[in-house]
Design an enzyme around this catalytic site. Structure first.
Site, PDB file in Angstrom:
ATOM      1  N   GLU A 116      15.376   7.689 -20.289  1.00 56.14           N
ATOM      2  CA  GLU A 116      15.027   6.522 -21.104  1.00 56.14           C
ATOM      3  C   GLU A 116      13.605   6.059 -20.809  1.00 56.14           C
ATOM      4  OE1 GLU A 116      18.235   4.088 -19.850  1.00 56.14           O
ATOM      5  OE2 GLU A 116      19.692   5.040 -21.201  1.00 56.14           O
ATOM      6  N   HIS A 164      13.981   8.758 -15.221  1.00 52.78           N
ATOM      7  CA  HIS A 164      15.126   8.664 -16.121  1.00 52.78           C
ATOM      8  C   HIS A 164      14.686   8.957 -17.551  1.00 52.78           C
ATOM      9  CE1 HIS A 164      18.644   7.070 -18.197  1.00 52.78           C
ATOM     10  NE2 HIS A 164      19.287   7.150 -17.041  1.00 52.78           N
ATOM     11  N   LYS A 205      21.171  -0.320 -15.425  1.00 49.63           N
ATOM     12  CA  LYS A 205      20.245  -0.423 -16.568  1.00 49.63           C
ATOM     13  C   LYS A 205      19.975  -1.901 -16.885  1.00 49.63           C
ATOM     14  CE  LYS A 205      21.712   4.087 -18.234  1.00 49.63           C
ATOM     15  NZ  LYS A 205      22.004   4.945 -19.400  1.00 49.63           N
ATOM     16  N   GLU A 243      20.685  15.075 -15.722  1.00 54.69           N
ATOM     17  CA  GLU A 243      21.309  14.276 -16.781  1.00 54.69           C
ATOM     18  C   GLU A 243      21.037  14.924 -18.143  1.00 54.69           C
ATOM     19  OE1 GLU A 243      17.590  11.141 -17.099  1.00 54.69           O
ATOM     20  OE2 GLU A 243      19.623  10.405 -17.118  1.00 54.69           O
ATOM     21  N   ASN A 259      23.846   3.163 -12.021  1.00 56.80           N
ATOM     22  CA  ASN A 259      22.612   2.688 -12.672  1.00 56.80           C
ATOM     23  C   ASN A 259      23.000   1.603 -13.664  1.00 56.80           C
ATOM     24  OD1 ASN A 259      20.157   2.332 -13.905  1.00 56.80           O
ATOM     25  ND2 ASN A 259      20.179   4.303 -14.990  1.00 56.80           N
ATOM     26  N   SER A 273      27.702  10.982 -18.720  1.00 55.67           N
ATOM     27  CA  SER A 273      29.013  10.425 -19.108  1.00 55.67           C
ATOM     28  C   SER A 273      30.118  10.845 -18.145  1.00 55.67           C
ATOM     29  CB  SER A 273      29.378  10.838 -20.548  1.00 55.67           C
ATOM     30  OG  SER A 273      28.478  10.277 -21.459  1.00 55.67           O
ATOM     31  N   GLY A 322      25.622   8.183 -22.754  1.00 58.48           N
ATOM     32  CA  GLY A 322      26.023   7.103 -23.651  1.00 58.48           C
ATOM     33  C   GLY A 322      26.612   7.576 -24.960  1.00 58.48           C
TER      34      GLY A 322
END
Length: 689
Positions: free
Chosen positions: A535, A533, A448, A605, A446, A651, A611
């Protein structure tokens, strides 16, 4: 078969380069002289300083030796195979020019150790070039002997070793002496031509005239006396046997007398001080040289200085150093061949060379020893064969340390493989028992909001080349920003790398400025889309209802969905992770039919590990993946659950991927930052191997 051929080519190239580099490294001045010959042939010699050619000689030998070692051990396979190809792309045309123009007698590729004709050198390089092309095309087929993490040791140690060899050979004398004037060589015998040796062959052609007609004749068909002789020409057909030493002579400067035979006929000792050019000689040891001359006089040993310098330079040397020893003229090339030092010293006995010294290693005789003749001194005796001892030094200082490194590295790699193999066997066993061994393994990237269009295309090309050369053992997907999709689709092989988008709209079409529909995504050539996702949920407030619409539109347009679920740190600490992931599935995808659900890939996730550098332990990840599979089984049955790929997206790195992927319910990873570099991403993909 291809891998066998690649590794045969790799070994052949490695052996040739190691040998070529080493024989140059032990005789850097010889390599320098050969380079000077090339420059002379190209009319560039006046513009290149000796220091530059010497430096180039040292670097060339180090480059060849290092390249050969790196090929042998498969160090940095892609880069080394490319450098090998470039080397032979340069050398092959150069040696073709040498073969055609013949500006120098031999190329010097193996120094004085092995002398090839120019045509032999060209054909040798042509074969090696073909091998270099083969390993360049398939670099990853070369079996690696040293793990990537330990390769820096080989790189640095090899460079240091070969530079030290060159430095020592410059300071003293070549570590191995392949020239005809080596210790133990009898100069007179080296000049002899055996009775049965091939003699040079010549052909003479006579031009004759009769009645206005001119014709050419040889001795075999020479005409009668009615023909008039006009001219003749003689051509050498073959060189015949050339003795190893064919250009050694000594002409006394004082009276022009050739004293070669008289010196070589002596049964006793004689010192020869060698200086090709006195103007370039190291004058730092003149006192010791004068002392040795006095010692030779006291004991009745002849002492001559051989030089190609003119009488004026000889007078200048005598005035500057106080030298009283006699001088003889000798060919400069011969003197450079005799000893790689200016000045250098030879000790002869009965015409045989029994000792050689550089100016930095001249014998330092104490006062007591000066009164003893050479017959009683160690330096007056032929040394024992030093070749085995020298080979042992090379073995102990270079070969043995590398061999121990390779052994330790392979044992370490084997222990890791053994552990991983047990995990794989356990994994396969569990999959077999669960009837889920057909489930697809996937590593998805991904990107991003990273990489401009040019950078994205470059990364896609690099990844495509890497995976084409080294086929993955899993499905690989890259999900890019919208602007990349169409361009990336044109540069990747979607039989190897799947293409996906990072999002799509929850509307089919219409006046929705800035949105990109599922149909548009599909039209670019993409096969997948990431939805849900964390985010998107957090920053753009995408609700389960919005995501449900997106999923339906994506499936309607033939896209497979990578659907993301996961809990926050607070939810994890409250032990609510199971409730959260179940609610997210029920809110957006559990409404699908069984047939449509088979086009869903679930990506778990943990939001707290994205991150942040934090990673759920393999056991934590396996626990929740097993739970997700169980609720899929409750909804659609065990067969569908066993066929559903569930990826880990927190991660994941090359370092922890093998442990994560060894778990029975973890079917791969959804990778963020680590997918932005080919090497990092491929390291994770290779975890499936």
């Amino acid at each position: 078969m291809r891998k066998v051929l690649v590794n045969i080519a790799r070994v052949v190239l490695a052996v040739v380069l190691i040998f070529s580099g080493f024989v140059k490294a032990v005789d850097p001045m010889g390599t320098q002289y050969k380079m000077a010959d090339y420059l002379e042939a190209l009319h560039l010699a006046p513009y290149i300083h000796d220091a530059m050619t010497l430096g180039a000689a040292i670097l060339l030998s180090a480059f060849e030796f290092s390249l050969g070692t790196f090929l042998l051990l498969a160090i940095r396979r892609r880069m080394v195979s490319l450098l090998t190809l470039i080397l032979f792309l340069v050398m092959t045309p150069l040696t073709l020019w040498l073969a055609l123009a013949n500006p120098v007698s031999d190329c010097g590729c193996f120094g004085d150790a092995v002398v090839l004709t120019n045509w032999q050198t060209f054909w040798k390089n042509a074969v090696l070039l073909a091998m270099a092309v083969l390993i360049w095309r398939h670099p990853l087929d070369m079996y690696r002997f040293v793990s990537k993490s330990n390769q820096w040791i080989v790189i640095n140690y090899t460079a240091i070793f070969i530079l030290v060899v060159s430095g020592w050979s410059l300071y003293d004398l070549p570590y191995f002496d392949f020239r005809p004037y080596h210790i133990g060589a009898n100069i007179r015998q080296g000049m002899e031509i055996p009775d049965d040796a091939e003699q040079p062959r010549f052909e003479t052609t006579f031009i004759m005239e009769k009645n206005g007609e001119r014709r050419e004749f040889t001795t075999d068909n020479y005409p009668d006396s009615t023909w008039t002789f006009i001219d003749s020409k003689t051509v050498q057909l073959s060189e015949g046997y050339v003795p190893p030493i064919h250009d050694f002579s000594m002409t006394r400067v004082s009276d022009g007398t050739d004293i070669t035979d008289s010196l070589l006929s002596l049964s006793g000792y004689a010192f020869l001080l060698v200086s090709p050019q006195l103007t370039k000689a190291d004058a730092g040891h003149v006192d010791l040289i004068n002392q040795l001359y006095e010692y030779a006089q006291d004991n009745g040993y002849p002492f001559y200085t051989l030089t190609a310098s003119g009488k004026q330079d000889i007078r200048h040397w005598c005035d500057y150093t106080g030298a009283e020893y006699p001088f003889c003229f000798t060919d400069e090339t011969t003197l450079k061949t005799i000893v790689r030092s200016n000045p250098g010293l030879l000790l002869l006995k009965g015409g045989t060379i029994i000792r050689k010294w550089s100016c930095n290693g001249l014998p330092t005789l104490g006062d007591a020893e000066l009164e003893q003749p050479l017959e009683r001194l160690k330096i007056g005796q032929m040394p024992e064969d030093a070749i085995p001892a020298k080979l042992l030094v090379i073995l102990l200082w270079y070969v043995l340390p590398l061999a121990l490194l390779v052994l330790a590295d392979r044992l370490w790699a084997w222990s890791r493989w053994d552990k991983k193999e047990k995990n794989i066997i356990n994994n396969v066993y569990q999959h077999f028992n669960s009837n889920n061994n057909m489930r697809k393994k996937i590593v998805a990237g991904n990107w991003k909001m990273n990489l401009n269009l040019q950078e994205g295309i470059a990364l896609a090309k690099e990844l495509n080349e890497a995976l084409t050369a080294d086929k993955p053992n899993c499905g690989v997907i890259i999900c890019t920003p919208f602007i990349h999709l169409a361009s990336v689709a044109g540069v990747i092989d979607q039989n190897i790398i799947g293409l996906g988008a990072e999002n799509c709209a929850d509307k089919e079409k219409g006046a929705f400025t800035g949105e990109v529909s599922a149909e548009m995504v599909k039209s670019t050539g993409a096969q997948y889309v990431i939805l849900g996702h964390s985010e998107r949920r957090e920053y753009y407030k995408e609700t389960p209802e919005i995501l449900k619409e997106k999923v339906l539109l994506a499936l309607k347009n033939g896209l497979k969905v990578i659907f993301c679920i996961g809990e926050t740190l607070a939810e994890r600490e409250a032990n609510k992770q199971n409730e959260v992931v179940k609610a997210e599935l029920e809110g957006s995808v559990f409404n699908l039919s069984e047939a449509n659900f088979k086009n869903i890939v679930i990506a778990y996730e943990p939001i707290w590990a994205i991150g942040t550098g934090k990673t759920a332990t393999a056991e934590q990840a396996e626990e929740i993946h097993a739970y997700i599979r169980s609720i899929v089984a409750e909804k659609y049955g065990q067969a569908v659950a066993d066929d559903t790929s569930i990826l880990y997206g927190g991660s994941c790195k090359a370092s922890n991927a093998p442990e994560l992927f060894a778990k029975p319910d973890i079917d791969g990873g959804l990778i963020g930052g680590a997918s932005l570099k080919c090497a990092d991403f491929k390291g994770i993909i290779d975890a499936w191997k």
